[in-house]
Enzyme design. Structure first.
Site, PDB file in Angstrom:
ATOM      1  N   ARG A 174     -11.828  10.984   6.672  1.00 31.30           N
ATOM      2  CA  ARG A 174     -10.825   9.933   6.828  1.00 31.30           C
ATOM      3  C   ARG A 174      -9.525  10.586   7.243  1.00 31.30           C
ATOM      4  O   ARG A 174      -8.924  11.351   6.482  1.00 31.30           O
ATOM      5  CB  ARG A 174     -10.647   9.189   5.497  1.00 31.30           C
ATOM      6  CG  ARG A 174      -9.674   8.005   5.580  1.00 31.30           C
ATOM      7  CD  ARG A 174     -10.297   6.863   6.335  1.00 31.30           C
ATOM      8  NE  ARG A 174      -9.564   5.622   6.145  1.00 31.30           N
ATOM      9  CZ  ARG A 174      -8.835   5.021   7.097  1.00 31.30           C
ATOM     10  NH1 ARG A 174      -8.758   5.560   8.306  1.00 31.30           N
ATOM     11  NH2 ARG A 174      -8.218   3.885   6.847  1.00 31.30           N
ATOM     12  N   GLY A 175      -9.108  10.303   8.485  1.00 35.59           N
ATOM     13  CA  GLY A 175      -7.977  11.009   9.074  1.00 35.59           C
ATOM     14  C   GLY A 175      -6.717  10.977   8.242  1.00 35.59           C
ATOM     15  O   GLY A 175      -6.061  12.005   8.028  1.00 35.59           O
ATOM     16  N   GLU A 176      -6.351   9.806   7.736  1.00 29.95           N
ATOM     17  CA  GLU A 176      -5.085   9.681   7.020  1.00 29.95           C
ATOM     18  C   GLU A 176      -5.091  10.449   5.703  1.00 29.95           C
ATOM     19  O   GLU A 176      -4.035  10.764   5.153  1.00 29.95           O
ATOM     20  CB  GLU A 176      -4.769   8.212   6.760  1.00 29.95           C
ATOM     21  CG  GLU A 176      -5.732   7.529   5.809  1.00 29.95           C
ATOM     22  CD  GLU A 176      -5.427   6.056   5.633  1.00 29.95           C
ATOM     23  OE1 GLU A 176      -5.255   5.634   4.480  1.00 29.95           O
ATOM     24  OE2 GLU A 176      -5.355   5.327   6.648  1.00 29.95           O
ATOM     25  N   ASP A 177      -6.294  10.777   5.179  1.00 23.56           N
ATOM     26  CA  ASP A 177      -6.384  11.519   3.908  1.00 23.56           C
ATOM     27  C   ASP A 177      -6.339  13.034   4.109  1.00 23.56           C
ATOM     28  O   ASP A 177      -5.658  13.749   3.365  1.00 23.56           O
ATOM     29  CB  ASP A 177      -7.685  11.165   3.178  1.00 23.56           C
ATOM     30  CG  ASP A 177      -7.623   9.811   2.503  1.00 23.56           C
ATOM     31  OD1 ASP A 177      -6.523   9.234   2.449  1.00 23.56           O
ATOM     32  OD2 ASP A 177      -8.676   9.332   2.032  1.00 23.56           O
ATOM     33  N   THR A 178      -7.082  13.530   5.083  1.00 30.42           N
ATOM     34  CA  THR A 178      -7.322  14.987   5.117  1.00 30.42           C
ATOM     35  C   THR A 178      -7.135  15.658   6.466  1.00 30.42           C
ATOM     36  O   THR A 178      -7.296  16.873   6.568  1.00 30.42           O
ATOM     37  CB  THR A 178      -8.770  15.270   4.640  1.00 30.42           C
ATOM     38  OG1 THR A 178      -9.695  14.726   5.596  1.00 30.42           O
ATOM     39  CG2 THR A 178      -9.044  14.683   3.275  1.00 30.42           C
ATOM     40  N   ARG A 179      -6.801  14.898   7.533  1.00 33.36           N
ATOM     41  CA  ARG A 179      -6.772  15.500   8.860  1.00 33.36           C
ATOM     42  C   ARG A 179      -5.817  16.704   8.928  1.00 33.36           C
ATOM     43  O   ARG A 179      -6.149  17.762   9.464  1.00 33.36           O
ATOM     44  CB  ARG A 179      -6.357  14.476   9.920  1.00 33.36           C
ATOM     45  CG  ARG A 179      -6.228  15.080  11.335  1.00 33.36           C
ATOM     46  CD  ARG A 179      -5.752  14.050  12.334  1.00 33.36           C
ATOM     47  NE  ARG A 179      -6.712  12.953  12.457  1.00 33.36           N
ATOM     48  CZ  ARG A 179      -7.825  13.038  13.181  1.00 33.36           C
ATOM     49  NH1 ARG A 179      -8.119  14.153  13.813  1.00 33.36           N
ATOM     50  NH2 ARG A 179      -8.647  12.015  13.257  1.00 33.36           N
ATOM     51  N   GLY A 209     -11.649  -0.682  17.931  1.00 32.06           N
ATOM     52  CA  GLY A 209     -12.648  -1.694  17.617  1.00 32.06           C
ATOM     53  C   GLY A 209     -13.394  -1.379  16.340  1.00 32.06           C
ATOM     54  O   GLY A 209     -13.039  -0.483  15.573  1.00 32.06           O
ATOM     55  N   GLU A 232     -20.250   6.063  10.636  1.00 36.94           N
ATOM     56  CA  GLU A 232     -20.580   7.487  10.828  1.00 36.94           C
ATOM     57  C   GLU A 232     -21.550   7.950   9.735  1.00 36.94           C
ATOM     58  O   GLU A 232     -22.549   8.625   9.996  1.00 36.94           O
ATOM     59  CB  GLU A 232     -19.307   8.347  10.754  1.00 36.94           C
ATOM     60  CG  GLU A 232     -18.568   8.512  12.047  1.00 36.94           C
ATOM     61  CD  GLU A 232     -17.402   9.477  11.891  1.00 36.94           C
ATOM     62  OE1 GLU A 232     -16.620   9.566  12.851  1.00 36.94           O
ATOM     63  OE2 GLU A 232     -17.268  10.119  10.837  1.00 36.94           O
TER      64      GLU A 232
END
Length: 986
Positions: free
Chosen positions: A14-19, A47, A81
């Site tokens: 999840r990008g906002e958590d760990t990117r 989408g 995913e």
């Protein structure tokens, strides 16, 4: 066909958590290790549907690392995913690594916490029963079962990142192509060794690969070497170290080692001590991979890889050996990999690759192939040799060859296996041959007693045989002697080679054909030490055996027609054991000679013996006498006094033992089985008072009360009262200071369990169907607390109990309970002193298994557990209580305990699992209860004494009164109060 893999690793996160944090660090670490990794750094989540690019990347990856963070489930993209990853795992073999990043595994498994909130929103949007939501939930539940890392268990993120990277790196290495072809079953063994190797660490590590000859140690070491050699600055595989050192000397091996590593030393040396110094100086700053193959002598290791500081950081030294003692003598800290034989399907495939050049047998050869595979018993060397030998041959040739190898082992197999035998000393060789010819599968104690009487140092010899992979100890109800079938054949063939044309000149006879030939010709048998005539159903009388004066064991068991033993037996001064088990027509024994002082074991089980020989002084050496099933022996005669060295006595009738003189008070084991409701029980129990050395007592009878005081049996460690009809046990059991094992199996009328001594470690009370549930559950908690207080804290120690399941429930005392097999516990606090586990077992049909306990997927208890027997009529509780030492180094933040059974088709099921941390407060509460109960008991006794003084005197019995149990104290106190009132009124 292998699928194309564009990427080694696919990262799902999840990008906002760990990117910008954890995931970026993990990505960098993977790339720095040369691991091609896919990361969606474009963040093009447009989408609701996942892009074709991501779908393709997942399909073309070998690993998927899923970073499950608090907001992971809020993204439909991430959940899609995840579903695709799980799908590829099921159908394409994609391997999954789950990372629980600041979330608990149970939150993911059950979708609670932040995951619950996310799914509430998804259900509002897509419907609670929608297929998409259901797929996401199933995927999350499934992903928890894969290899996983919990961020809370690691000191910092750097360690977590390194651990994950190392794990993936090791598994990728095992997938690299190799020049070694037709290797079967190698992957799992390769994985184990590489796990012990620990690539990436800076420590210097020694790894031992151990096993019997021909088991595949060299093949595994070679495959490991090929796989990981690119990770090291210099590498060397020294093959056949033992053989080459014998032919060329250790100095030449040292020079070969230096040449192999391209080290050109300016100093010439002809001395092994100089060689050690040069090896150390040359390699101490280099990262080295060194394989020393087939090492049988600790001196070889001292001269080739003496100390860890001989090698630079990160070095790995792999040693293959048949003898684990070599590694122990060397002194380095080893990680040892024990190589086992191939499974049945693996063995058949390997054999067929050699015999037919394909993985399955040709038409018409299946049964013959399976016969060869069974003979080889998973030994790769034998499978390869015999497969090559039979390749291209007709069915008739196959049949002939199979019959031949059963009588005469193939030379290559025999010579390979015999190397270990040749390294034994004289007594070790004799014990090995005895096991191969007579004692394979027999109880260890049975054979040990015989060898000790023959003057052997048994324990040391058995330890050597185990270290050299020539012997294993079976873990059944009792320890048994086991060895590979081909080792058994090798041992028998060694004996046959003593004189192939004349069996009378061989040291051991086990073949009925050879025995019949030798005895019929009445030959002199100077070398014969062991004679096995068991199951000769037509044998009516024993031969004279006057030419076998060195005979040590004579086995005549199950000779149903035997009615006469030749009197010459009295002249066998070397005889150690005489086994007459099942000789039902034998009425009497011959008079034993003065010289039979070596006779140690006399087994007369189920014989027709009517009386024992009356000759005094002839049985002084007998330590074990088995008279069970001797129905015609109505009493023990005074001649039993001849058995002054008796240690173990087995009877099947109650009779007083007063005829046993004081000199036999060293009796250590007494077994009595009698279901005839004999009145002699009182006499038997009273006669026990003189046996203060008794350590094992087994009374299998059907009396209704047992109120005899056992407290004087201070040496008693094992008390077996199974299959009795009593309702209560004597309170004196609490007074047995050394009692470690109490068996009450199938005491169907037993109502109350006794208080147990703190020394107890095994309590077996399953199938005691009259026990009251509340009393049983109370006894379980008491036993665990007593154990927790008394258990040793400097070694592994645990209590195990088998109890009947009552009312299909588990004791509420076990605070954490879950359905099915498995219960989770968090880490213990400092007040914890023990761990109690409980498993409720069920089964539809009769089954008997010996389980083990695993924690977080790994073996948790090293000591073997009780064997559990189940049927559709009885359910059982298995309770284990472990001291702090047992779990101090094994437990993580979140621990899951499960019961594991060895059989793949086990009929036993775990219906419910429970656990409880036993703390100091539990023990204090138990002490308080005991103190209060003790006060009430003292008051009760005082009041009863007062009443008894005012009553008529009673006749005294030769046994003690029935015990008073804690739960009866309250009722008795109330009753006494009533009696007092009534007495005062009158």
């Amino acid at each position: 066909m292998a699928r194309p893999c564009t990427y080694k690793v696919f990262l799902s996160f999840r990008g906002e958590d760990t990117r910008k944090g954890f995931t970026s660090h993990l990505y960098t670490a993977l790339v720095n290790r040369g691991i091609t990794t896919y990361i969606d750094d474009k963040n093009l989540h447009k989408g609701d549907l996942i892009s074709d690019e991501l779908l393709k990347a997942i399909e073309e990856s070998m690993f998927a690392v899923i970073v499950l963070s608090p907001n992971y489930a809020s993204s439909t993209w991430c959940l899609d995913e995840l579903h695709k990853i799980v799908e590829c795992n099921n159908y394409l073999g994609l391997q999954i690594v789950a990372v629980f990043y600041h979330v608990k595994p149970c939150d993911v498994r059950h979708q609670i916490g932040a995951f619950e909130e996310a799914f509430k929103k998804h259900e509002l949007r897509f419907g609670k029963e929608g297929d998409r939501v259901r797929r996401w939930r199933n995927a999350l539940t499934q992903v928890v079962s894969y290899s996983n890392w919990d961020s809370e268990r690691f000191e910092n993120e750097a360690i977590l990142v390194e651990s994950i990277t190392q794990h993936i790196h090791e598994r990728l290495i095992m997938k690299l192509p190799s020049s070694m072809k037709n290797l079967v079953g190698i992957d799992s063994r390769l994985e184990e060794v590489i796990r012990h190797i620990g690539l990436g660490g800076n420590d210097v590590r020694f790894i031992g690969i151990c096993g019997m000859g021909g088991i595949g140690k060299t093949t595994i070491a070679r495959r490991v070497y090929e796989t990981i050699r690119s990770e090291f600055k210099v590498s060397c595989f020294l093959a056949d170290v033992r053989e080459r050192s014998e032919r060329r000397g250790i100095v030449q091996i040292q020079k070969q080692l230096l040449d192999c590593m391209n080290i050109n030393s300016d100093t010439r040396f002809d001395d092994e001590f100089e060689g050690k110094g040069i090896i150390c100086d040359s390699l101490c700053h280099k990262k080295v991979l060194l394989v020393l193959d087939d090492v049988d002598d600790g001196g070889l290791l001292e001269n080739l890889a003496g100390e860890q500081d001989w090698f630079g950081p990160g070095s790995r030294i792999i040693i293959t050996t048949r003898d684990t003692h070599v590694l122990e003598v060397h002194g380095a800290t080893y990680r040892i990999c024990k190589v086992e034989g191939l499974e049945q399907d693996e063995a058949l495939e390997l054999f067929c690759l050699r015999a037919f050049k394909r993985p399955k047998p040709e038409e018409g050869y299946m049964d013959l192939s399976q016969e060869v595979v069974k003979y080889c018993d998973g030994l790769p060397l034998a499978l390869v040799v015999l497969g090559s030998h039979l390749c291209g041959q007709t069915i008739d040739v196959w049949r002939s060859a199979i019959e031949k190898i059963k009588s005469f082992p193939h030379d290559k197999i025999f010579n390979t296996l015999k190397i270990s035998y040749d390294g034994l000393d004289h007594s070790e060789k004799n014990i090995f041959l005895d096991i191969a010819c007579f004692f394979k599968g027999r109880e260890k104690d049975y054979a040990t007693n015989i060898w000790k009487r023959c003057g052997y140092h048994v324990e040391a010899s058995i330890a050597t045989l185990i270290n050299k992979s020539l012997l294993t100890i079976g873990e059944y109800y009792k320890e048994t002697l086991e060895m590979h079938d081909l080792l058994e054949d090798m041992g028998k063939y060694i004996v046959i080679q003593e004189c192939r044309d004349d069996p009378s000149k061989q040291s051991r006879l086990w073949s009925y054909k050879d025995v019949d030939l030798v005895l019929a010709q009445n030959k002199v048998l100077k070398k014969l030490e062991h004679l096995n005539l068991s199951n000769c159903h037509k044998l009516k009388q024993t031969p004279e055996l006057c030419g076998a004066l060195n005979l040590k064991t004579l086995d005549l068991s199950e000779c149903k027609a035997l009615n006469y033993i030749h009197p010459f037996l009295a002249h066998h001064k070397s005889l150690v054991e005489l086994n007459l088990y099942g000789c039902s027509r034998l009425r009497r024994l011959p008079e034993f000679g003065e010289g039979m002082k070596q006779l140690s074991v006399l087994i007369l089980t189920d014989t027709g013996i009517e009386e024992l020989p009356t000759t005094p002084g002839k049985f002084a050496g007998v330590s074990k006498l088995d008279l069970s099933g001797c129905d015609k022996l109505t009493s023990l005669p005074l001649s039993l006094g001849c058995f002054v060295g008796l240690k173990e006595l087995v009877l099947s009738r109650f009779m007083e033992l007063s005829c046993v003189p004081y000199s036999t008070h060293g009796l250590e084991s007494l077994t009595v089985e009698d279901y005839s409701d004999s009145p002699n029980i009182v006499g038997l129990l009273c006669s026990l008072s003189c046996f203060t050395s008794l350590s094992t007592l087994k009374l299998h009878v059907c009396f209704g009360t047992l109120s005899y005081n056992l407290g004087h049996l201070a040496s008693l460690t094992d008390l077996d009262l199974s299959d009795n009809d009593f309702r209560q046990l004597p309170i004196s059991i609490l007074e047995l200071p050394r009692l470690t094992r109490l068996q009450l199996y199938h005491c169907r009328f037993l109502e109350v369990l006794p208080e147990i001594p703190s020394s107890l470690r095994v309590l077996q009370a399953d199938r005691c169907c009259s026990l009251v549930a509340s009393k049983v559950y109370d006894a379980i908690s008491k036993a665990c607390c007593v154990f927790a207080e008394s258990a040793s804290q400097d070694r592994e120690d645990f209590l195990q109990m088998l109890m009947p399941e009552l009312y299909q429930e588990m004791p509420a005392w076990f605070e954490d309970q879950e359905e099915d097999n498995g219960v989770s516990l968090s880490s213990p606090s400092t007040e914890i002193i023990a761990l109690a586990l409980c498993f409720l077992l069920d089964g539809d049909k009769y089954s008997e298994e010996q389980p083990s306990v695993i924690c977080n997927g790994k073996e948790f208890i090293n000591t073997r557990l009780l064997k559990v027997s189940m049927s559709s009529y009885y359910k059982t509780l298995l309770i284990l209580c472990l001291n702090g030492y047992s779990f101090s180094n094994l437990l993580c933040q979140d621990n899951r305990f499960q019961l594991q059974f060895p059989s793949d088709c086990c009929e036993i099921r775990v219906k419910r699992s429970g656990a409880r941390w036993v703390c100091k407060q539990d023990v204090q509460l138990l002490k308080k209860r005991k103190y209060e109960t003790g006060k009430r008991k003292a008051t009760l006794k005082l009041n009863m004494d007062m009443i008894s003084h005012s009553s008529a005197s009673r006749n005294k019995m030769p046994v003690v009164d029935s015990p008073v149990y804690e739960e009866e104290v309250e009722r008795a106190t109330t009753l006494l109060a009533s009696l007092r009132f009534a007495s005062h009124s009158t």
